[in-house]
Enzyme design. Structure first.
Site, mmCIF file in Angstrom:
data_model
loop_
_atom_site.group_PDB
_atom_site.id
_atom_site.type_symbol
_atom_site.label_atom_id
_atom_site.label_comp_id
_atom_site.label_asym_id
_atom_site.label_seq_id
_atom_site.Cartn_x
_atom_site.Cartn_y
_atom_site.Cartn_z
ATOM 1 N N TYR A 101 0.855 -1.190 0.000
ATOM 2 C CA TYR A 101 0.000 0.000 0.000
ATOM 3 C C TYR A 101 0.887 1.235 0.000
ATOM 4 O O TYR A 101 1.869 1.309 0.740
ATOM 5 C CB TYR A 101 -0.896 0.011 1.242
ATOM 6 C CG TYR A 101 -1.750 1.259 1.342
ATOM 7 C CD1 TYR A 101 -3.080 1.246 0.958
ATOM 8 C CD2 TYR A 101 -1.207 2.457 1.813
ATOM 9 C CE1 TYR A 101 -3.857 2.390 1.022
ATOM 10 C CE2 TYR A 101 -1.969 3.612 1.878
ATOM 11 C CZ TYR A 101 -3.294 3.569 1.493
ATOM 12 O OH TYR A 101 -4.051 4.706 1.546
ATOM 13 N N GLU A 185 -3.466 7.587 -4.077
ATOM 14 C CA GLU A 185 -3.377 6.327 -3.336
ATOM 15 C C GLU A 185 -3.289 5.164 -4.311
ATOM 16 O O GLU A 185 -4.042 5.112 -5.279
ATOM 17 C CB GLU A 185 -4.633 6.177 -2.470
ATOM 18 C CG GLU A 185 -4.654 4.925 -1.634
ATOM 19 C CD GLU A 185 -6.040 4.673 -1.042
ATOM 20 O OE1 GLU A 185 -6.211 4.923 0.161
ATOM 21 O OE2 GLU A 185 -6.932 4.233 -1.775
#
Ligand code: GDP
Ligand code: MN
Length: 396
Positions: A101, A185
């Site tokens: 992530y 993101e």
């Protein structure tokens, strides 16, 4: 404004981040054709502005073009958390060795950006963050310093990401700053079986207040026009804060708070508002004219209520706007105007002079709403009478 995954993918790609080859389509047949071009085996991904598509069944692997068509047919039209799927992305599948992530977001309280990195990316990132917050590193980024090589290395080490990700970390930062984004993101950012670092998903939120300095940015929201009410599309193009509602009283006011209370007062008078339109503080005659023209073009509107409390907005400018709008628009629906505050007397005098039979003035918000509600109800029953009369005629 949030971007779709395929739009975010484009920004990442333009800045040198590796992304899978992909096409965006809006029919199952086109998904099949895209799969043929992409080598047969593909991932079909719902394009909606919400996360958790994978868990909702909006991300599926298809082994060949025929399966791609079937899968796309199943995903198109699906509802994911209240978002209807109008398009799917057909992407080349990636052989994933490891999911991570990586994101940058604005930390408003600290007046800084925040890098968020974790070696445990993928669909369970929320659970990881909730249960083992230490597995998700948060590193402050000074906007003036940016993400230097040293900073990128610090982020990678803190998140437990391999060294090879530092270049991608810097490129994501470039996407954020170059496009005035509030969020970039990538979940998952993956290491492929062959060792490449690839962004398998992308989420970007742009800062709407910075759009003026992004003149070359495409009109990202044109993609939403189909899903939108045509009046809302027109309002957005004119820069008006407008939301279509399902009642009959057109509502125009200055300031979101005042417009919200006007909606409540209209509802309290037994009618339903047809829209929310905030012409904003310091609104000019032109803005008023544009707004009134828009609301009058709404076929659901039976009466219009203009409720202005003049502060920075001067009531005479609002009245001028109404007069100007009536130069170009023929008023066929009653208009109730309540002007108070800055230059109210002048505004009222301008409307008094206009002496239009359909323009009514009221002194108070409650009085104006009651009048507009009453006019909408009587216009509705008159319309019902007319249609009953015409259906009688056709039956005869
Ligand atoms: P989200 O659920 O809305 O975040 O959608 P994603 O784009 O992240 O897709 C959901 C999950 O599908 C990802 O977390 C991956 O695990 C998986 N996925 C998506 N594309 C691929 C792919 O090309 N190969 C593999 N192996 N997994 C994929
Ligand atoms: Mn994802």
């Amino acid at each position: 404004m949030d971007l779709y995954e395929h739009q975010a993918r484009e920004l990442l790609h333009d800045n040198g981040v590796l992304v899978p080859r992909a096409e965006v389509v809006d029919t199952a047949e086109a998904a099949r054709a895209a799969a043929e071009r992409l080598g047969g085996r593909v991932v079909i991904k719902a394009q909606v502005k919400t996360g958790g598509r994978g868990k909702a069944g909006g991300v599926k692997l298809a082994d060949d073009p025929a399966a791609a068509e079937l899968t796309a047919r199943r995903i198109l039209g699906m509802d994911i958390k209240g978002h209807t799927v109008h398009r799917v992305m057909v992407a080349e599948p990636v052989e994933v060795a490891r999911e991570m992530y990586l994101g940058f977001t604005l930390d408003r309280a600290a007046g800084r950006f925040l890098a968020i990195a974790s070696a445990e990316g993928g669909m369970e990132i929320e659970e990881v963050a909730a249960r083992r917050p230490e597995a998700v590193a948060r590193i402050a980024v000074d906007p003036a310093e940016g993400v230097t090589e040293a900073k990128a290395a610090e982020i990678a080490v803190a998140g437990g990401l391999p060294r090879e990700t530092t270049e991608t970390i810097r490129r994501l930062w470039t996407v954020l700053t170059a496009h005035d984004a509030l969020l970039v993101e990538v979940n998952p950012l993956v290491v492929t079986r062959s060792g490449a670092i690839v962004a398998l998903d992308g989420k970007v939120t742009l800062d709407d207040n910075a759009r003026f300095r992004q003149p070359s940015q495409p009109s990202w929201d044109a993609a939403d026009d189909r899903a939108r009410d045509p009046l809302e599309t027109r309002a957005a193009a004119a820069g008006l804060g407008y939301v279509k509602l399902d009642g009959q009283v057109g509502v125009i006011g200055n300031g979101a708070g005042l417009v919200m209370s006007t909606l409540d007062v209209v509802a309290g008078c037994g009618a339903r508002p047809a829209d929310f339109l905030d012409i904003g503080g310091g609104a000019s005659a032109q803005v008023m004219a544009d707004g009134l023209g828009l609301v009058l073009d709404d076929p659901d509107v039976r009466s219009v209520l203009v409720n202005v409390f003049g502060g920075i907005t001067a009531c005479d400018a609002v009245a001028d706007g109404i007069v100007r709008a009536l130069d170009t628009v023929t008023l066929t629906k009653p208009l109730v105007v309540r002007l108070d505050g800055n230059n109210a007397a002048r505004g009222r005098a301008i409307l008094g002079q206009l002496a239009h039979p359909l323009v009514h003035q009221a002194d108070t918000m409650d009085g104006a709403a009651a009048r507009a509600a009453e006019l909408a109800v009587s216009a509705a029953s008159a319309a019902a009478d007319t249609s009953a009369a015409s259906s009688d005629t056709s039956a005869a």
